[in-house]
Write a protein that holds these residues in place. Structure first.
Motif, mmCIF file in Angstrom:
data_model
loop_
_atom_site.group_PDB
_atom_site.id
_atom_site.type_symbol
_atom_site.label_atom_id
_atom_site.label_comp_id
_atom_site.label_asym_id
_atom_site.label_seq_id
_atom_site.Cartn_x
_atom_site.Cartn_y
_atom_site.Cartn_z
ATOM 1 N N GLU A 1 -8.276 9.552 -1.254
ATOM 2 C CA GLU A 1 -9.554 8.878 -1.050
ATOM 3 C C GLU A 1 -9.684 7.669 -1.968
ATOM 4 O O GLU A 1 -10.202 6.611 -1.566
ATOM 5 C CB GLU A 1 -10.699 9.861 -1.297
ATOM 6 C CG GLU A 1 -10.774 10.982 -0.267
ATOM 7 C CD GLU A 1 -11.869 11.982 -0.597
ATOM 8 O OE1 GLU A 1 -12.559 11.794 -1.621
ATOM 9 O OE2 GLU A 1 -12.040 12.953 0.171
ATOM 10 N N ALA B 1 -6.091 1.303 3.146
ATOM 11 C CA ALA B 1 -5.190 2.151 3.934
ATOM 12 C C ALA B 1 -5.769 3.561 4.035
ATOM 13 O O ALA B 1 -6.418 4.049 3.117
ATOM 14 C CB ALA B 1 -3.808 2.186 3.280
ATOM 15 N N THR B 2 -5.519 4.208 5.165
ATOM 16 C CA THR B 2 -5.999 5.571 5.392
ATOM 17 C C THR B 2 -4.913 6.568 5.022
ATOM 18 O O THR B 2 -3.756 6.422 5.438
ATOM 19 C CB THR B 2 -6.397 5.772 6.865
ATOM 20 O OG1 THR B 2 -7.396 4.802 7.203
ATOM 21 C CG2 THR B 2 -6.934 7.166 7.099
ATOM 22 N N ILE B 3 -5.287 7.588 4.240
ATOM 23 C CA ILE B 3 -4.315 8.562 3.731
ATOM 24 C C ILE B 3 -4.609 9.939 4.325
ATOM 25 O O ILE B 3 -5.752 10.392 4.363
ATOM 26 C CB ILE B 3 -4.371 8.662 2.194
ATOM 27 C CG1 ILE B 3 -4.283 7.261 1.568
ATOM 28 C CG2 ILE B 3 -3.280 9.581 1.679
ATOM 29 C CD1 ILE B 3 -2.999 6.526 1.868
ATOM 30 N N THR C 1 -7.571 4.889 -0.541
ATOM 31 C CA THR C 1 -8.265 4.268 0.592
ATOM 32 C C THR C 1 -9.325 3.279 0.106
ATOM 33 O O THR C 1 -9.435 2.159 0.620
ATOM 34 C CB THR C 1 -8.927 5.348 1.471
ATOM 35 O OG1 THR C 1 -7.913 6.214 1.988
ATOM 36 C CG2 THR C 1 -9.700 4.719 2.618
ATOM 37 N N ASP C 2 -10.082 3.682 -0.894
ATOM 38 C CA ASP C 2 -11.104 2.787 -1.439
ATOM 39 C C ASP C 2 -10.481 1.550 -2.068
ATOM 40 O O ASP C 2 -11.043 0.443 -1.986
ATOM 41 C CB ASP C 2 -11.936 3.524 -2.489
ATOM 42 C CG ASP C 2 -12.791 4.639 -1.879
ATOM 43 O OD1 ASP C 2 -13.048 4.580 -0.667
ATOM 44 O OD2 ASP C 2 -13.176 5.564 -2.625
ATOM 45 N N SER D 1 0.833 -1.210 0.000
ATOM 46 C CA SER D 1 0.000 0.000 0.000
ATOM 47 C C SER D 1 0.864 1.256 0.000
ATOM 48 O O SER D 1 0.491 2.276 -0.585
ATOM 49 C CB SER D 1 -0.952 0.000 1.199
ATOM 50 O OG SER D 1 -0.235 0.137 2.407
ATOM 51 N N THR E 1 0.643 3.875 -3.012
ATOM 52 C CA THR E 1 0.348 5.288 -2.748
ATOM 53 C C THR E 1 1.373 6.197 -3.407
ATOM 54 O O THR E 1 1.020 7.239 -3.980
ATOM 55 C CB THR E 1 0.312 5.557 -1.230
ATOM 56 O OG1 THR E 1 -0.642 4.676 -0.607
ATOM 57 C CG2 THR E 1 -0.075 6.994 -0.944
#
Length: 878
Positions: A564, A572-574, A567-568, A508, A512
């Motif tokens: 976003e 993972a949270t960005i 994340t989808d 991830s 990213t």
């Protein structure tokens, strides 16, 4: 309210020494409290709840202590040699070593963050090699590793610019001391003496916020001169200055004291002083001017009470509108702006209280000398003692309003089209917070930023930090499948091979990086750190553009949108943070709150004026006029300070983010001041005449009320506006650009509103609307509370008592009440002809311009230099 203020003003006049002593004791008390309780102001602009701030919380959670780096006192030292030479030349490397060693010795243990500190000609190659080795060991292609290494280079491609960076070990960038700056300045001077250009910048090397006291002094001196011209008396000019200084002193000392419990930005007291001085002088001026008028028909203490009851009511209302407009800044929900607004609002409230009580008290103290020490040739005074008063012909205000009456449509067209055209540049408004890139071109901070941009690209001054929280990364996510397969094949069947979840987290991170790199406007994105548990990573994103460019803001929005999508796709949270992102969020929140705030203050204006003037059209015109004046003020400010009109400022830059919304609040409050003080006189005459014109007048009732009211109020409103403009403009002398811009913007805002809107558009529209000016539906008139700020009840009671006194069969009890002055009106029932004369003079310009038959009778007035009573010839209508 007028009756209460009447009694307060009369009591203050009688108890003059008690009132003065009380205020001085309060001033001494808050001074003692400030000296014992105050804490240092901060230079930080506190804010919470934005996406960038939330991302910092994640950064601190995954990388303990790393969140402090956003506000760390980091410093960049930039070296520059002429074209054709190289920073790697022996003589230049020796110079760089001297500078670096001086900083290292001078800061000692306070020197931290030294990973990239040292001579860049040696540190940069070592750093780049470390990046290449680390990333290739992680399995990244060597080509990618070399590109990442190039992005962190500390020497430009042509080797004419190099930099080193370090951190000063203090709580925040705002805690850097003058001693720290001195070490850095001496190190730079050492390099400059050897022929190299050396500059410094970064959050840890900002100029300390220095506030010059000369602005207040200049403003007070100019105000004093205007007051002398207005009243023609040195004694009268002193009183508003005294009240303003005491009021602002108490307000500012309360702000200083509150630092014991509240963290305040050190700009907060500056804005409070700026606004407090302006309104403090103006409010006292209005009361003093009304006292001078009332003194022509009644004894001193009753005149003081009437001035407090009439002009004082307008002061309370005007002060309340300024207070509400400033306090309403809290709706933006930004801490530093809320405290700025509340602090200024409290100072305004104190200024109102001081004006209402201390002005009558000073009138009592000065007594018959209240208008003494006359200035020759000023306010109708003769040029020499014993000469004739210079009061021939109509006043300038009367001439102007009669001109407006002749050409109202022309005046409306000129004002609307002129101010409307000046508002057009507002569409190009750009906002930002102060940074090295927007500093004055003559400063070392600006020079360092420009050199960094020249050597390494504009984006080096505006990096973003992407935080990836991959604790919940989905191993089954299709987007991660190729990356996970590649890592699994590399790990093989080794005993210490990473788990599927760990592989998903690492995948991830890489996913990213690729996604952020694909965003338009991004120069480079690279992984710079991973947490110890492998669940989080930091990605440095460098845009092509600098921090003050709109494109950079668009890049930030694109990065968040891309986050976003990541994340989808991965689970993972960005988060996006960094100094650039934090400032962008503050700017956007302020910009987003502006329409709501503007609608609130304009709506407030319409409602309050509806209550006061019992009219539909007067509030509407006032609100639209405010929009025109504030729009023109914005437009001119953008032209001068952002676009650099005519080279008036040497460093055009986007306006500081919180200036527009603060300008709206202050200008609104001050605009309502002038609206109230001017239109109240018009409404007062219209109400007193019962909506009928004087027999034989060539004007109808509305026209007559506008002309009379304008003639009575124009001089004092003009003086008040000039004083306020002078106080604001004096702050252009401050060294900090955003204080200069505040002073300029507020000054032109008051100028446009007072002279174009209140003295042009408002009377012109009244002439055009005729009786519709004072129209209100009967049902609405019945349900709205009646707010008497004109003192109509006081005047009515005065007239009734006057008639009762003059009736031949009046009983003894009533006469005793009149003689004893048991009410406000009983004391006002003397010298009735003087009131009619004053009204007639303002209405018909009787100082040479009267058209009605007049006879002259003596009216006593005790304002001569020697304190004795004098007899002025006042016209009385037959």
């Amino acid at each position: 309210m007028a009756q209460i203020l009447f009694r307060l003003g009369r009591w203050s006049f009688r108890r003059k020494w008690t009132v003065l002593t009380s205020w001085l004791l309060i001033l001494a008390g808050v001074l003692a409290a400030a000296l014992s309780l105050s804490r240092p102001f901060t230079t930080e602009f506190a804010i919470s709840g934005t996406p960038a701030i939330d991302a910092i919380s994640t950064l601190d959670e995954k990388f303990p202590g790393a969140g402090d780096s956003i506000n760390a006192a980091s410093v960049n030292i930039v070296f520059h040699v002429p074209d054709g030479e190289s920073v790697a030349d022996p003589e230049h490397t020796d110079t760089i070593d001297d500078v670096v060693n001086y900083i290292e010795d001078g800061l000692g243990d306070e020197l931290t963050g030294t990973e990239r500190f040292g001579n860049p000609t040696t540190v940069s190659p070592e750093l780049q090699q470390t990046v290449i080795e680390t990333e290739t060991e992680m399995g990244l292609p060597e080509e990618t590793a070399r590109i990442d290494a190039e992005n962190v280079a500390m020497v430009s491609d042509d080797e004419t610019i190099a930099y080193t960076t370090f951190t000063i070990d203090v709580e925040s960038a705002q805690a850097v001391t003058d001693e720290h700056r001195q070490v850095i300045n001496e190190a730079m001077d050492l390099g400059r003496e050897q022929g190299m250009q050396v500059e410094a910048g970064g959050p840890g090397f900002g100029d300390p916020i220095v506030i010059k006291t000369t602005s207040e002094i200049i403003g007070l001196i100019f105000a004093f001169i205007v007051l002398i011209i207005t009243f023609g008396s040195v004694a009268a000019a002193v009183m508003p200055v005294i009240t303003a200084v005491i009021g602002v002193g108490i307000g500012v000392l309360l702000i200083v004291t509150s630092t014991q419990w509240i963290e305040l930005n050190n700009i907060t007291p500056v804005l409070a002083v700026m606004i407090g001085l302006a309104v403090g002088i103006d409010y006292s001026l209005f009361i003093l001017s009304r006292y001078r008028d009332e003194r022509k028909r009644m004894p001193p203490e009753e005149a003081a009470g009437m001035a407090a009851g009439t002009a004082g009511s307008s002061v309370v209302f005007a002060g309340a509108t300024v207070f509400v407009a400033l306090a309403a800044l809290a709706i933006v929900n930004i801490e530093f702006l809320t405290w700025m607004g509340l602090s200024a609002a409290v100072t305004v409230a104190i200024a109102v209280l001081v004006a209402l009580t201390l002005t009558p008290a000073l009138l009592g103290i000065f007594g018959n000398k209240a208008f003494a020490l006359k200035a020759p040739g000023m306010a109708g005074n003769p040029w020499r003692k014993g000469g004739k008063p210079r009061m021939q012909g109509e006043a300038v205000g009367t001439k102007w309003v009669k001109f407006v009456h002749r050409f109202p449509a022309l005046v409306v067209a000129v004002v609307v089209l002129g101010l409307g055209a000046m508002s057009i540049p507002t569409m190009n408004l750009e906002m930002s917070l102060p940074s090295d890139s927007t500093s004055n071109k003559d400063t070392t901070q600006r020079k360092s930023a420009d050199l960094m941009a020249e050597g390494f690209g504009e984006g080096v001054n505006s990096p973003f930090l992407v935080i990836v929280d991959a604790e919940d990364a989905n191993p089954e996510a299709p987007a991660l499948t190729p990356l996970m397969q590649a890592q699994s094949s590399m790990a093989g069947e080794a005993p210490d091979a990473p788990t599927e979840q760990e592989i998903a987290a690492t995948s991830s991170f890489l996913y990213t990086v690729n996604k952020m790199q694909s965003v338009g406007g991004v120069k480079h994105a690279q992984l710079i750190a991973a947490s110890e548990d492998g669940t989080a990573a930091q990605i440095l994103v460098t845009p092509f553009t600098g921090p003050d460019e709109q494109v950079t803001v668009e890049v930030a929005h694109a990065l968040r949108a891309q986050g976003e999508e990541v994340t989808d796709a991965t689970g993972a949270t960005i988060g996006l943070t960094g100094l650039t992102a934090v400032q962008m969020d503050i700017t956007e929140r302020l910009g987003g709150a502006m329409p709501l705030y503007l609608s609130i203050v304009v709506g407030l204006a319409i409602v309050l004026l509806l209550l006061v003037f019992r009219s539909i059209m007067v509030p509407v015109v006032a609100g639209l006029g405010f929009l025109l004046s504030v729009g023109a003020a914005f437009g001119l400010t953008v032209l001068v300070w952002q676009e650099g009109l005519w080279g008036l400022v040497n460093t055009p830059a986007p306006l500081i983010s919180f200036m527009p919304i603060f300008l709206i609040g202050v200008t609104f409050g001050l605009a309502m001041d002038y609206q109230v003080f001017l239109v109240t006189r018009m409404r007062e005459h219209y109400a007193k005449s019962g909506g009928r014109s004087t027999p034989g007048s060539k004007y109808n009732a509305v026209e007559e009320s506008v002309i009379v009211g304008f003639s009575q109020g124009a001089r004092v409103v003009t003086a008040a506006a000039i004083i306020m403009i002078a106080v604001f403009v004096a702050f252009i002398d401050q060294p900090l650009p955003f204080i200069q811009i505040f002073g300029f913007a507020l000054g032109v805002g008051v100028f446009f509103d007072a002279f174009f809107i209140r003295m042009g558009l408002v009377p012109a529209t009244m002439f055009l609307m005729g009786r519709a000016t004072w129209w209100m539906p009967k049902w609405l008139d019945r349900i709205l509370p009646n707010i008497d700020i004109e003192g109509t009840a006081l005047e009515r009671e005065f007239e009734e008592r006057q008639k009762a006194q003059q009736r031949p069969g009046e009983n003894a009890e009533a006469r005793e009440k009149v003689a004893a002055g048991s009410t406000a009106a009983s004391a006002l029932a003397t010298e009735s002809s003087g009131f009619e004369a004053a009204t007639s003079d303002a209405r018909y310009g009787s100082r040479g311009g009267g058209t009605r038959e007049e006879s002259h009778g003596p009216v006593r007035r005790e304002d001569d230099d020697d304190g004795g009573p004098s007899t002025d010839e006042m016209p009385t209508v037959k």
